[in-house]
Design an enzyme around this catalytic site. Structure first.
Site, PDB file in Angstrom:
ATOM      1  N   HIS A  26       0.877  -1.183   0.000  1.00  0.00           N
ATOM      2  CA  HIS A  26       0.000   0.000   0.000  1.00  0.00           C
ATOM      3  C   HIS A  26       0.910   1.227   0.000  1.00  0.00           C
ATOM      4  CE1 HIS A  26      -3.502   2.374   0.642  1.00  0.00           C
ATOM      5  NE2 HIS A  26      -3.832   2.039   1.880  1.00  0.00           N
TER       6      HIS A  26
ATOM      7  N   HIS B  31      -2.355  -2.567  -9.792  1.00  0.00           N
ATOM      8  CA  HIS B  31      -3.325  -1.995  -8.865  1.00  0.00           C
ATOM      9  C   HIS B  31      -4.557  -2.873  -8.843  1.00  0.00           C
ATOM     10  CE1 HIS B  31      -5.855   0.951  -6.851  1.00  0.00           C
ATOM     11  NE2 HIS B  31      -4.734   1.520  -6.499  1.00  0.00           N
TER      12      HIS B  31
ATOM     13  N   ASP C 117       2.679   5.299  -6.948  1.00  0.00           N
ATOM     14  CA  ASP C 117       3.949   5.222  -6.218  1.00  0.00           C
ATOM     15  C   ASP C 117       5.172   5.108  -7.108  1.00  0.00           C
ATOM     16  OD1 ASP C 117       2.992   5.380  -3.568  1.00  0.00           O
ATOM     17  OD2 ASP C 117       2.198   3.361  -3.746  1.00  0.00           O
TER      18      ASP C 117
END
Ligand code: CMC
Length: 429
Positions: free
Chosen positions: A268, A307, A363
């Site tokens: 995460h 994802h 990210d």
């Protein structure tokens, strides 16, 4: 065409008609499906909530196939481009509408009133070891805030609730910056309420020797955009933790600490730190094919890729990639950028990633910017947690005010032993 689903139970030949609303059936409607009257009834098994909606929400919308993300209906690209203040987006997420001039000023002033932490909070943070991970400090200190504001447990008092929301949003940058200064052995810098939300945070991080710290406007802007992009993401792991823990009616500080803990994991919010460690490990563009092969052989993952919801380019990653160049104009290019770009190029052409619809997520590039701006790697999850606090609070408030919600309590399929008889210790094998 009736909005119903007809189910035939082949065990009994019985038919059931189940209503469909919002393309969804209610899992509880399955419970009427039984073989014998005293059966428990049918359940849905869905580890990791792959296909289970646990809430009705009006906050954030994602269409993962088309790469769409909207806060309260506004596309993330528009908010990132036009919103000059994080406070404005925080207001939007929490209250549902963009603020007017007057509302924005009032909201900013309210938040400014709460940026300082009690001196005991500072002392508490001083008690951590010199090398404590800043995210561990952040999570623990957020939890400790509940001891400073015992009124916070009155979650159904709208005034009390709003005060804790204000406090949390105002204090998370202060706690985050204190955790960084602590790890550097540097004195804590108190909030400067004349600055913007991002500017004040940069000041608390990087001010040295009492001289006024002027954040570079481009970096302050970049941080504001990063905060906006990270503010909410509907029912992700940490929002689900916030809602799940909050459903026990615990105070919002405790629930927020649980959400921050969920965020810390490498799958995460810890992924941006993991991306940079991965780029460090790859070290050179010539090592990329070997690295990709290892990933495809199941020896690790390409961090910052993939994802649960996006099966397309994460719209936040697109904005961040562009932003990276603006930041590098000021800071100089992060040397790892070339490795990241090449990694992305190769992965997006590789059948393994194409077939599984694995694209860069938020990210993949954010860590490169954070590092260029001078933030250490272990601080990246904290940078994610600051803006996400707004999302957690919006999700929490929606949850506890939703009359359909109850304490979150999943069922299980029990596969263990049936009843057994106690065996004295000397008879055990
Ligand atoms: N690298 C290589 N293979 C991957 C990756 C990856 N990053 N992500 C998924 N896969 C493969 C996975 O092995 C599986 O293959 P197979 O079908 O052959 O078993 C397939 O793709 C589906 O993966 P999954 O694990 O079932 O997908 P998920 O929805 O459970 O996981 C994820 C989503 C984000 C946890 C995962 O993609 C991942 O671990 N990515 C790397 C970590 C990361 O970047 N996380 C940040 C997410 S975005 C920000 C946030 O949420 O905080």
């Amino acid at each position: 065409m009736p909005d119903t689903l007809t189910i035939t139970d082949n065990r009994t030949d019985k038919k059931y008609e189940i209503p469909i609303e919002h393309d969804t059936i209610r899992a509880l409607d399955l419970r009427q499906i039984k073989v014998k009257d005293d059966d428990f009834g049918l359940m849905a098994y869905d580890p990791a909530f792959m296909n289970t909606a646990s809430v009705k929400s009006r906050i954030t919308y994602i269409d993962g196939d088309r790469g769409i993300l909207r806060y309260r209906g506004y596309p993330i690209e528009q908010l990132a481009e036009h919103s000059t203040s994080f406070m404005e987006v925080a207001y939007l997420l929490l209250k549902g509408e963009l603020p007017t001039h007057a509302q924005r000023e009032e909201w900013r002033n309210t938040i400014r009133h709460h940026t300082f932490v009690h001196e005991n909070v500072k002392k508490l943070m001083e008690g951590f070891r010199y090398d404590a991970h800043p995210m561990g400090m952040f999570i623990s200190t957020i939890a400790a805030l509940s001891t400073f504001y015992p009124e916070a447990k009155n979650i159904f008092d709208a005034g009390v609730r709003q005060r804790q929301i204000n406090r949390l949003i105002a204090k998370v940058p202060t706690i985050a910056a204190f955790s960084y200064r602590h790890s550097k052995g540097m004195p804590y810098v108190y909030p400067d309420n004349a600055l913007t939300y991002a500017g004040n945070f940069l000041n608390m991080m990087f001010q040295m020797g009492g001289a006024k710290y002027d954040p570079h406007p481009a970096l302050e802007h970049a941080l504001t955009v990063l905060f906006i992009l990270h503010a909410d993401h509907e029912q992700n792991c940490s929002a689900n933790a916030m809602r799940g823990v909050g459903s026990s009616y615990v105070d919002p500080y405790s629930a927020c600490a649980a959400a921050a803990a969920a965020l810390w994991g490498p799958l995460h919010g810890g992924a941006n730190e993991a991306v940079l460690r991965m780029l460090d490990e790859i070290d050179d563009k010539k090592n990329i094919p070997g690295f990709i092969k290892e990933v495809k052989d199941g020896k690790g993952r390409l961090m910052g890729f993939g994802h649960r919801v996006y099966k397309n380019y994460d719209p936040r990653a697109k904005v961040i990639k562009k932003l990276a160049y603006e930041v590098f104009e000021v800071t100089g290019k992060n040397p790892k950028l070339d490795i990241a770009l090449e990694l992305e190029r190769i992965a997006l052409e590789d059948e393994y990633f194409v077939k599984r619809k694995l694209y860069p997520n938020v990210d993949f590039y954010s860590g490169l910017i954070y590092q260029a701006m001078g933030f250490p790697m272990d601080f990246f999850p904290v940078l994610f947690a600051i803006p996400r606090t707004v999302g957690w609070l919006a999700q929490w408030e929606e949850h506890i005010l939703d009359s359909e919600q109850k304490i979150a309590r999943p069922r299980q399929i029990y596969l263990g032993h049936q009843e057994r008889q106690w065996v004295p210790i000397d008879k055990r094998k």
